[in-house]
Design an enzyme around this catalytic site. Sequence first.
Site, PDB file in Angstrom:
ATOM      1  N   GLU A 130       0.835  -1.203   0.000  1.00 15.55           N
ATOM      2  CA  GLU A 130       0.000   0.000   0.000  1.00 15.55           C
ATOM      3  C   GLU A 130       0.872   1.255   0.000  1.00 15.55           C
ATOM      4  O   GLU A 130       0.580   2.223  -0.707  1.00 15.55           O
ATOM      5  CB  GLU A 130      -0.914   0.011   1.234  1.00 15.55           C
ATOM      6  CG  GLU A 130      -1.832  -1.185   1.336  1.00 15.55           C
ATOM      7  CD  GLU A 130      -1.244  -2.361   2.113  1.00 15.55           C
ATOM      8  OE1 GLU A 130      -2.020  -3.221   2.538  1.00 15.55           O
ATOM      9  OE2 GLU A 130      -0.007  -2.422   2.290  1.00 15.55           O
ATOM     10  N   CYS A 187       0.616   1.422   7.125  1.00 15.41           N
ATOM     11  CA  CYS A 187      -0.181   1.507   5.896  1.00 15.41           C
ATOM     12  C   CYS A 187      -1.581   2.033   6.191  1.00 15.41           C
ATOM     13  O   CYS A 187      -2.132   2.803   5.411  1.00 15.41           O
ATOM     14  CB  CYS A 187      -0.225   0.154   5.202  1.00 15.41           C
ATOM     15  SG  CYS A 187       1.394  -0.308   4.533  1.00 15.41           S
TER      16      CYS A 187
END
Length: 166
Positions: A60, A96
């Site tokens: 991510e 993330c």
Amino acid sequence: MPLVPPGCSNDYEWLSFAIDLAKRCPPSDTAFSVGCVIVDAHGSEISQGYSREQPHYHAEESALSKLTPDDERLPEATLYSSLEPCTRRKSRPRTCSELIIASGIRRVVIAWREPPIFVSDAHGVTALEAAGITVVEIPELADAATAMNAHILNTDTNGGSSAPAT
């Protein structure tokens, strides 16, 4: 950048594509292989990434790093990740989940939740939902998402998984 499969138009197909991206991860015994793709409101890919694409980067993080923080497409975009976004990091300053929340993305689709192997209290789904982000889980794709992590997961004969043997 790999081409998006023709006709890739729904959550199942985009998440399958993210899982395919995870196959590009350099192998590791100390981190999961994860793929991520970010798709705009019109169904077009705007970024992608995978774990360890850059040293210490998660999937991510890699995908988000290729976009400017003020990208106007992000609030209506969907982020597809083969694994629940992390809520604890040792190697980087932000998780993330924090990066996704800060990006303005309002929808995340995952295949499986992080098992308690490297982090005992993973709660990315909870953190994202607490920030008002819609999280969709597609458990039918969990086996495909875990396949490239079989060396980390101790898979039993019934197809389930548990922590690695010590």
